[in-house]
Write a protein that holds these residues in place. Structure first.
Motif, PDB file in Angstrom:
ATOM      1  N   PHE A  50       0.845  -1.201   0.000  1.00 57.75           N
ATOM      2  CA  PHE A  50       0.000   0.000   0.000  1.00 57.75           C
ATOM      3  C   PHE A  50       0.881   1.251   0.000  1.00 57.75           C
ATOM      4  O   PHE A  50       0.620   2.220  -0.726  1.00 57.75           O
ATOM      5  CB  PHE A  50      -0.917  -0.018   1.225  1.00 57.75           C
ATOM      6  N   ARG A  51       1.929   1.221   0.804  1.00 59.99           N
ATOM      7  CA  ARG A  51       2.835   2.386   0.889  1.00 59.99           C
ATOM      8  C   ARG A  51       3.460   2.687  -0.462  1.00 59.99           C
ATOM      9  O   ARG A  51       3.562   3.841  -0.865  1.00 59.99           O
ATOM     10  CB  ARG A  51       3.936   2.138   1.927  1.00 59.99           C
ATOM     11  N   GLU A  52       3.821   1.636  -1.160  1.00 60.95           N
ATOM     12  CA  GLU A  52       4.422   1.810  -2.487  1.00 60.95           C
ATOM     13  C   GLU A  52       3.444   2.515  -3.426  1.00 60.95           C
ATOM     14  O   GLU A  52       3.807   3.446  -4.141  1.00 60.95           O
ATOM     15  CB  GLU A  52       4.783   0.426  -3.035  1.00 60.95           C
ATOM     16  N   ALA A  53       2.175   2.073  -3.386  1.00 64.52           N
ATOM     17  CA  ALA A  53       1.146   2.688  -4.230  1.00 64.52           C
ATOM     18  C   ALA A  53       0.958   4.154  -3.848  1.00 64.52           C
ATOM     19  O   ALA A  53       0.812   5.026  -4.709  1.00 64.52           O
ATOM     20  CB  ALA A  53      -0.172   1.931  -4.078  1.00 64.52           C
ATOM     21  N   PHE A  54       0.998   4.419  -2.540  1.00 63.51           N
ATOM     22  CA  PHE A  54       0.828   5.796  -2.075  1.00 63.51           C
ATOM     23  C   PHE A  54       1.999   6.660  -2.537  1.00 63.51           C
ATOM     24  O   PHE A  54       1.804   7.789  -3.019  1.00 63.51           O
ATOM     25  CB  PHE A  54       0.722   5.822  -0.542  1.00 63.51           C
ATOM     26  N   VAL A  55       3.207   6.137  -2.428  1.00 61.50           N
ATOM     27  CA  VAL A  55       4.394   6.914  -2.803  1.00 61.50           C
ATOM     28  C   VAL A  55       4.359   7.233  -4.295  1.00 61.50           C
ATOM     29  O   VAL A  55       4.634   8.372  -4.699  1.00 61.50           O
ATOM     30  CB  VAL A  55       5.691   6.149  -2.433  1.00 61.50           C
ATOM     31  N   SER A  56       3.942   6.261  -5.117  1.00 59.13           N
ATOM     32  CA  SER A  56       3.940   6.566  -6.545  1.00 59.13           C
ATOM     33  C   SER A  56       2.823   7.556  -6.891  1.00 59.13           C
ATOM     34  O   SER A  56       3.001   8.409  -7.764  1.00 59.13           O
ATOM     35  CB  SER A  56       3.888   5.296  -7.392  1.00 59.13           C
ATOM     36  N   TRP A  57       1.693   7.483  -6.185  1.00 56.19           N
ATOM     37  CA  TRP A  57       0.646   8.503  -6.368  1.00 56.19           C
ATOM     38  C   TRP A  57       1.201   9.879  -5.981  1.00 56.19           C
ATOM     39  O   TRP A  57       1.047  10.855  -6.712  1.00 56.19           O
ATOM     40  CB  TRP A  57      -0.575   8.177  -5.495  1.00 56.19           C
ATOM     41  N   PHE A  58       1.883   9.923  -4.853  1.00 53.70           N
ATOM     42  CA  PHE A  58       2.429  11.178  -4.340  1.00 53.70           C
ATOM     43  C   PHE A  58       3.374  11.809  -5.369  1.00 53.70           C
ATOM     44  O   PHE A  58       3.304  12.997  -5.660  1.00 53.70           O
ATOM     45  CB  PHE A  58       3.174  10.896  -3.028  1.00 53.70           C
ATOM     46  N   LYS A  59       4.231  10.963  -5.937  1.00 56.79           N
ATOM     47  CA  LYS A  59       5.223  11.489  -6.870  1.00 56.79           C
ATOM     48  C   LYS A  59       4.571  11.966  -8.160  1.00 56.79           C
ATOM     49  O   LYS A  59       5.115  12.823  -8.855  1.00 56.79           O
ATOM     50  CB  LYS A  59       6.296  10.434  -7.133  1.00 56.79           C
ATOM     51  N   SER A  60       3.375  11.409  -8.475  1.00 52.50           N
ATOM     52  CA  SER A  60       2.698  11.815  -9.706  1.00 52.50           C
ATOM     53  C   SER A  60       1.940  13.139  -9.543  1.00 52.50           C
ATOM     54  O   SER A  60       1.439  13.683 -10.514  1.00 52.50           O
ATOM     55  CB  SER A  60       1.714  10.720 -10.134  1.00 52.50           C
ATOM     56  N   GLN A  61       1.828  13.624  -8.322  1.00 52.20           N
ATOM     57  CA  GLN A  61       1.016  14.829  -8.078  1.00 52.20           C
ATOM     58  C   GLN A  61       1.762  16.122  -8.357  1.00 52.20           C
ATOM     59  O   GLN A  61       1.168  17.195  -8.378  1.00 52.20           O
ATOM     60  CB  GLN A  61       0.501  14.840  -6.626  1.00 52.20           C
ATOM     61  N   GLY A  62       3.067  16.042  -8.511  1.00 54.81           N
ATOM     62  CA  GLY A  62       3.866  17.249  -8.760  1.00 54.81           C
ATOM     63  C   GLY A  62       3.722  18.275  -7.651  1.00 54.81           C
ATOM     64  O   GLY A  62       3.551  19.471  -7.914  1.00 54.81           O
ATOM     65  N   ILE A  63       3.730  17.825  -6.420  1.00 55.21           N
ATOM     66  CA  ILE A  63       3.553  18.736  -5.290  1.00 55.21           C
ATOM     67  C   ILE A  63       4.789  19.611  -5.149  1.00 55.21           C
ATOM     68  O   ILE A  63       5.914  19.113  -5.026  1.00 55.21           O
ATOM     69  CB  ILE A  63       3.293  17.930  -3.994  1.00 55.21           C
TER      70      ILE A  63
END
Lengths: 396, 397
Positions: B181-194
């Motif tokens: 789950f953490r891996e999925a969250f991290v890749s979502w996070f990186k895709s957000q361009g925050i």
């Protein structure tokens, strides 16, 4: 209707302890399912909350509540009422009569074992709503109740009857014999009395009437022995929880209070005799790192963890207590396809927590917990009494 | 009836009782803890407030009213207790930052700065200035966290929403325990361009201590947790760390049962008996520590006729004047008269005017502690818990 639910201040300590709420987004948790919903269930309105059955009756909410509310009892009453008004469904009906399944299974053990292992049958089981992610427990013909019923000679001071319940009788009779052997070796006269299922599977599957029937039968048998100076010993903690907490409570067994007061966990009993100076077992060292998974129903009895106290007397043994997770199987709960997802998620969570402490061995008092956690950890498992016997037999 | 025999029996399984148990166990005493349920600290932020409204708690302790229990502990005792607490948390992998000499701030769920002293590592970056850039990540379906309150207080704030598949704090925190789950969250996070600035999330980053550290490393940004409404995961992490520490050292915990009766031999307490459905459990001890908390935890209760009672040993409780003087007009003001209620103790933490030699009292049940007014709840719990344990140990010797 008891009014304790009015003492709920909605602090959510029960919710923090609910394993099902942790993994199932459709279960509102013990606070809403228990005290909150009871306010709406009063009266003659039919309950419409099918999710009450998602509660696995681990009773962690009851232990957590500092205000004396027992959410699990409120939820259990709703489960029974829902089942009475909407029917139980096939899987629950079968599991409620687990006692009869066990009788059949052990009588025709080779057939039963072949059936439960057969791939085609597994498909059929799933169609009936019975989960097959784990292998079913094996049945044995030479059950505990079909073997020699006495151990230890008549002259002994302490006399006990051993309440083995269904699992030890049909699925682990050798372990049951090892337990009665342990008691006999410690100088106690042991009898395996005639008995039926404790009633927990029936209650857990919404059949209060059948559960009360079992309780009535056991109640009169056990009370008879107690009157003749016997103490009652259990090893299965769900049977223990029924005998000590539910016979004088929801199952309303004859002499329920007497049974509750004279029934002991096997380790609790050994400790009591040690403290009274009647026995003095000499534990030999065992160099092992042991993870002890505490069954939810041992926790809920509030007697502490007597096996842990005994095991800590074994030199060289490192013991880690794991009492924060329910194994997820919860008797027949995880064997129903509709709860399989919850059961496997909880099994994985509990298993990972155990593996993090890198044990050599996993022990638990409950046969169902051992089965589930063996599946998820691949560790070898034992009952605490087996470890005690191992230590005692190591003495030259 | 079954009897258990201990050096010290601690009644009350909150942070104060557990710290007392840890201190005594480390000195080789045989200890049992009795608790009728889970403690209120499970619902807390996990932060240790020592004294609020001041820069340095240690320097300002001397300004407290002279009957405040902190004076019985002294600054040395507070430091010792904080040190023990921090070392227990460290061993559990739950690192804390901060110290007793200097208060610091975390970001509250209302967007305000909350002052406290010892802070879980996961909230360390929560010391935000108004002009800093803040990115708040919230979770779809989460009912107990309102990012709008937080972002309203900052000029540069953005909100991002992730769908964890479950809406409760406990459910999301459990998901974060899972590396997949953490891996999925991290890749979502990186895709957000925050863009730049700190990353704030409600306090759901794992039920286990080490999850936050791993996530912080994987995201490689300054992330921090904002406490939530209960169920509170940081409070739960702290409680579990204390409990595991005790269980690993062989302390017996009797959970879920209240004390039904107390036996005395002359003046000394000899045993307590736990209420239960069947056979009672009698627990004998050479000494006892009372750590049952104040009104919310049920250690004290107030009757309509203006009498305040202590629940377990029926000790005389200090009552701050008549009932009319117990409450101020505004619920949210601090310093309600009733906050002073509790058990008065002597300098050995024994209840005054009782003559009981082997009973020691700690935590928020102590009279004059006024934990709401002074913002000293957990600090008092830890400090008096360890101090009472030290006095108890002297008694046992």
């Amino acid at each position: 209707m008891k009014t304790e639910f009015e003492h709920c201040i909605r602090c959510t300590l029960c919710v923090e302890n609910c394993p099902v709420f942790r993994v199932d987004k459709d279960y509102p948790g013990p606070k809403q399912a228990g005290p909150d919903a009871v306010r709406f269930r009063a009266g003659n309105e039919a309950p419409v909350d099918e999710w009450v059955h998602k509660c696995a009756q681990c009773k962690r909410c009851d232990v957590a509540c500092p205000y004396g509310v027992n959410p699990s009892e409120l939820i259990q009453a709703a489960q029974v009422r829902y089942s009475e008004e909407h029917g139980k469904g096939l899987a629950a009906t079968l599991f409620a009569g687990n006692y009869y399944l066990g009788l059949l299974g052990s009588l025709f053990a080779p057939v039963a074992n072949a059936v439960t292992k057969n791939k085609g049958m597994k498909k059929l089981f799933r169609m009936l709503g019975i989960s097959t992610y784990m292998t079913f427990p094996r049945f044995h013909f030479r059950t505990l109740s079909r073997s020699w019923r006495w151990k230890g000679d008549v002259k002994r001071k302490r006399k006990v009857v051993f309440f083995h319940g269904c699992y030890l009788d049909n699925n682990a009779p050798d372990l049951g014999r090892s337990m009665t052997g342990l008691l006999a070796d410690l100088g106690i006269r042991v009898k395996v009395p005639r008995q039926v299922c404790c009633g927990v599977p029936a209650l857990a599957n919404g059949d209060l009437k059948q559960a009360k029937g079992f309780a009535a039968k056991n109640g009169s048998i056990l009370a008879g022995y107690i009157d003749r100076g016997y103490d009652v010993i259990y090893s299965c903690t769900s049977c223990g929880n029924a005998l000590t907490q539910e016979y004088p409570g929801v199952l309303d067994a004859p002499e329920g209070k007497k049974i509750s007061e004279n029934t002991y966990d096997i380790h609790e009993y050994i400790l009591m005799l040690m403290e009274a100076g009647e026995i003095n077992p000499d534990f030999a060292p065992l160099n092992k790192r042991v993870a002890y998974h505490i069954p939810c129903h041992l926790r809920s009895m509030g007697i502490g963890y007597p096996a842990a106290k005994l095991l800590r007397m074994i030199p060289g043994l490192t013991l880690h207590i794991h009492d924060d997770n329910c194994c997820g199987l919860s008797g027949s709960y995880g064997f129903k396809t509709k709860f399989e997802d919850n059961a496997t998620q909880l099994g994985r969570i509990a298993g990972e927590a155990i593996l993090e402490r890198d044990p050599d061995l996993l022990i638990s008092d409950c046969g169902a917990c051992r089965m589930q956690l063996k599946h998820f950890t691949k560790l070898s498992t034992m009952d605490p009494t087996e470890l005690l016997r191992l230590s005692l037999s190591n003495r030259p | 009836m079954k009897t258990e025999n201990y050096d010290t029996v601690i009644v009350g399984g909150g942070i104060s009782g557990l710290m007392a148990a840890i201190d005594l166990t480390r000195k080789g005493k045989r200890v049992a803890v009795v608790s009728k349920g889970d403690p209120v600290c499970c619902l807390s932020t996990g932060c240790i407030d020592i004294l609020k409204g001041v820069d340095s708690p240690m320097e300002s302790i001397c300004d407290l009213p002279e009957n405040h229990p902190y004076h019985l502990v002294g600054t040395g005792g507070i430091d010792r207790a904080a040190g023990l607490f921090l070392s227990v948390m460290e061993e559990a992998g739950l690192s804390y930052v901060g110290n007793t000499a200097q208060n610091r701030y975390i970001l509250s769920p209302g967007g305000t700065r909350k002052q406290t002293a010892l802070v879980p590592e996961s909230m360390a970056h929560g010391d935000m200035e108004e002009n800093e850039t803040l990115n708040v990540i919230t979770f779809k379906g989460m009912k107990d966290f309102f990012p709008g309150y937080v972002t309203a207080k900052f000029k540069n704030a953005e909100v991002y929403e992730f769908d964890p598949g479950i809406g409760s704090t406990l459910g999301i925190a459990t998901k974060f325990d899972d590396p997949v789950f953490r891996e999925a969250f991290v890749s979502w996070f990186k895709s957000q361009g925050i863009s730049g600035g700190k990353i704030a999330m409600p306090a759901v980053l794992g039920t286990k201590p080490r999850v936050f550290g791993e996530l912080a490393r994987e995201l490689d940004r300054k992330i921090f947790e904002i406490p939530t409404l209960p169920p509170s995961i940081p409070g739960l992490r702290m409680f579990k760390a204390l409990k595991t520490c005790l269980q690993d050292s062989g302390v017996d915990l009797y959970w879920g049962r209240a004390v039904k009766s107390v036996e005395k031999d002359d003046d000394a307490i000899e045993a307590v008996t736990l209420a239960g459905m069947g056979r009672s459990t009698r627990i004998e001890g050479r000494s006892f520590i009372l750590a049952t908390g104040s009104f919310v935890s049920g250690g004290l209760y107030a009757r309509q006729d203006g009498v305040v009672k202590e629940s377990v040993f029926d000790l005389p409780a200090h009552v701050p004047g008549n009932r009319e003087s117990w409450f101020g007009h505004n619920f949210f003001e601090t310093g309600h008269g009733i906050e002073k209620a509790g058990i008065r103790v002597n300098k050995w933490f024994q209840p005054e005017d009782t003559g009981i030699p082997n009973l020691f009292v700690c935590g928020s049940i102590l009279a004059f502690s006024e934990t709401m007014k002074y913002g000293c709840g957990h600090g008092m719990a830890i400090a008096t818990g360890v101090a009472a344990a030290e006095k108890c140990e002297e008694y046992l010797a």
